[in-house]
Write a protein that holds these residues in place. Sequence first.
Motif, PDB file in Angstrom:
ATOM      1  N   ILE A 282     108.528  17.905  86.354  1.00 40.02           N
ATOM      2  CA  ILE A 282     109.588  17.027  85.858  1.00 40.02           C
ATOM      3  C   ILE A 282     109.073  15.616  86.040  1.00 40.02           C
ATOM      4  O   ILE A 282     108.741  15.227  87.166  1.00 40.02           O
ATOM      5  N   ASP A 283     108.986  14.867  84.953  1.00 38.04           N
ATOM      6  CA  ASP A 283     108.346  13.564  85.079  1.00 38.04           C
ATOM      7  C   ASP A 283     108.702  12.673  83.900  1.00 38.04           C
ATOM      8  O   ASP A 283     109.358  13.115  82.948  1.00 38.04           O
TER       9      ASP A 283
ATOM     10  N   LEU B  56     103.664  12.712  82.360  1.00 34.94           N
ATOM     11  CA  LEU B  56     103.353  14.061  81.884  1.00 34.94           C
ATOM     12  C   LEU B  56     102.072  14.039  81.075  1.00 34.94           C
ATOM     13  O   LEU B  56     101.239  14.925  81.180  1.00 34.94           O
ATOM     14  N   TYR B  57     101.969  13.001  80.271  1.00 31.27           N
ATOM     15  CA  TYR B  57     100.813  12.906  79.374  1.00 31.27           C
ATOM     16  C   TYR B  57      99.544  12.558  80.142  1.00 31.27           C
ATOM     17  O   TYR B  57      98.511  13.167  79.946  1.00 31.27           O
TER      18      TYR B  57
ATOM     19  N   SER C  75      97.849  23.240  84.436  1.00 34.18           N
ATOM     20  CA  SER C  75      97.093  23.516  83.226  1.00 34.18           C
ATOM     21  C   SER C  75      98.032  23.738  82.040  1.00 34.18           C
ATOM     22  O   SER C  75      97.766  23.303  80.914  1.00 34.18           O
ATOM     23  N   PHE C  76      99.164  24.366  82.297  1.00 33.35           N
ATOM     24  CA  PHE C  76     100.128  24.600  81.217  1.00 33.35           C
ATOM     25  C   PHE C  76     100.624  23.277  80.644  1.00 33.35           C
ATOM     26  O   PHE C  76     100.672  23.084  79.429  1.00 33.35           O
ATOM     27  N   VAL C  77     100.978  22.343  81.519  1.00 29.20           N
ATOM     28  CA  VAL C  77     101.483  21.039  81.061  1.00 29.20           C
ATOM     29  C   VAL C  77     100.391  20.297  80.291  1.00 29.20           C
ATOM     30  O   VAL C  77     100.631  19.744  79.214  1.00 29.20           O
ATOM     31  N   ALA C  78      99.179  20.318  80.830  1.00 29.64           N
ATOM     32  CA  ALA C  78      98.069  19.618  80.165  1.00 29.64           C
ATOM     33  C   ALA C  78      97.830  20.169  78.762  1.00 29.64           C
ATOM     34  O   ALA C  78      97.506  19.430  77.839  1.00 29.64           O
ATOM     35  N   GLY C  79      98.006  21.473  78.615  1.00 30.25           N
ATOM     36  CA  GLY C  79      97.768  22.085  77.311  1.00 30.25           C
ATOM     37  C   GLY C  79      98.953  21.961  76.370  1.00 30.25           C
ATOM     38  O   GLY C  79      98.777  21.893  75.153  1.00 30.25           O
ATOM     39  N   PHE C  80     100.160  21.895  76.908  1.00 33.70           N
ATOM     40  CA  PHE C  80     101.359  21.916  76.068  1.00 33.70           C
ATOM     41  C   PHE C  80     101.772  20.523  75.612  1.00 33.70           C
ATOM     42  O   PHE C  80     102.322  20.349  74.533  1.00 33.70           O
ATOM     43  N   VAL C  81     101.531  19.526  76.458  1.00 37.66           N
ATOM     44  CA  VAL C  81     101.972  18.162  76.151  1.00 37.66           C
ATOM     45  C   VAL C  81     100.792  17.355  75.605  1.00 37.66           C
ATOM     46  O   VAL C  81      99.858  17.058  76.324  1.00 37.66           O
TER      47      VAL C  81
END
Length: 359
Positions: A217-218, A223-224, A230-236
Amino acid sequence: MNTPVLQIQNLRKTFADFTAVDTLNFQVEEGSFFSILGPSGCGKTTLLRMIAGFLEPSSGTLLIRGKDMTTTPPNRRPVNLVFQNLALFPMMNVHENIAFGLRRQGLAGREIGQKVEAMLERVHLSGFGKKNISQLSGGQKQRVAIARSLVLEPSLLLLDEPLGALDLKLREQMKIELKKLQEEVGTTFMYITHDQSEALVMSDQVAVMNKGTFEQIDTPRNLYSNPATSFVAGFVGETNILPVQVASRRPLQVATSFGLQLHATAGIDLNDSDSLALYIRPESIILEPSDSMKHINRFLLTVQNILFDGSNTKLLATIAESDHEFTVALPQNQQFAHIAKGDHIQAGVHPESCRCFVR
Ligand SMILES: Nc1ncnc2c1ncn2[C@@H]1O[C@H](COP(=O)(O)OP(=O)(O)OP(=O)(O)O)[C@@H](O)[C@H]1O
Ligand SMILES: [Mg+2]
């Protein structure tokens, strides 16, 4: 500090032996634009339906403005939900649609009229009150649906992919309008989407959801630029992903299977045997870096294609000595106008822009 408008504690929802929402804990600040971003099936609608009161949690509690509302029926919660399909009443005109909830609350006709007119103005639909729903464009219907909820002055407005049915151009327009509207009215918006651009553009805070849990949550910017997983890095956002292994640890260096070594950063301690994924954003690549640039990784790219898209133009390249595809955002000056298919070009990237995650 003010009491958060929403506090979620250990909230869970299971369907038979399937866990749709898994022990969530978070809070939403009064007046903020809070988005939940995640792929299809990750549990977004299930979570929203529990907050609205349409679905009973399997366990956990839910407080709205500090009051426990876990078992309060939906019509007694200061919350309104805007559905993806809008659910407008086709037999009523615009005015009647917006007035519907106020009528049910038993307000006097005059007051209803004033509130509806003020709301129509807010959503830039003054003079549309007598129109039928079928006479409206997609974007206008959208605004009526939001007006119909906002006029009830909820503590929290829940929006479940409200732009989902609109075409791309209209979505672009509406996301800017929605953000402006939220700022003007000051109502807390909780917005669900699987579209990362919507979430990033509009939100104060974004929760990235995956398989029933929040991975981070950020703020959109964090987030970017600082994805926690790894999920956040790949999804956002768009990113290049290279499979790598640890080559040395202090400072961290990683190696690809085709022998490229890069200085990198990782949020956690890595083991030598970990299989890693290296994430590099297309815009972090420096083309033709000068010799004076210190401490950057350097490698050679072969240009495979130039994907012209105005300010969003990209190079599709392969890393020399491999067939690994790599996307590079092309800076918007004439400096690189000479680049053509088949060219070999020097590229550089700072170690901070090379982020490693365990696969
Ligand atoms: N009533 C139900 N009974 C059984 N399983 C359900 C029920 N409702 C939802 N699920 C399951 O829970 C998971 C989460 O569903 P949910 O609708 O919350 O996803 P979502 O994130 O909103 O997805 P989308 O972006 O596609 O709308 C899905 O796997 C879904 O099949
Ligand atoms: Mg959904």
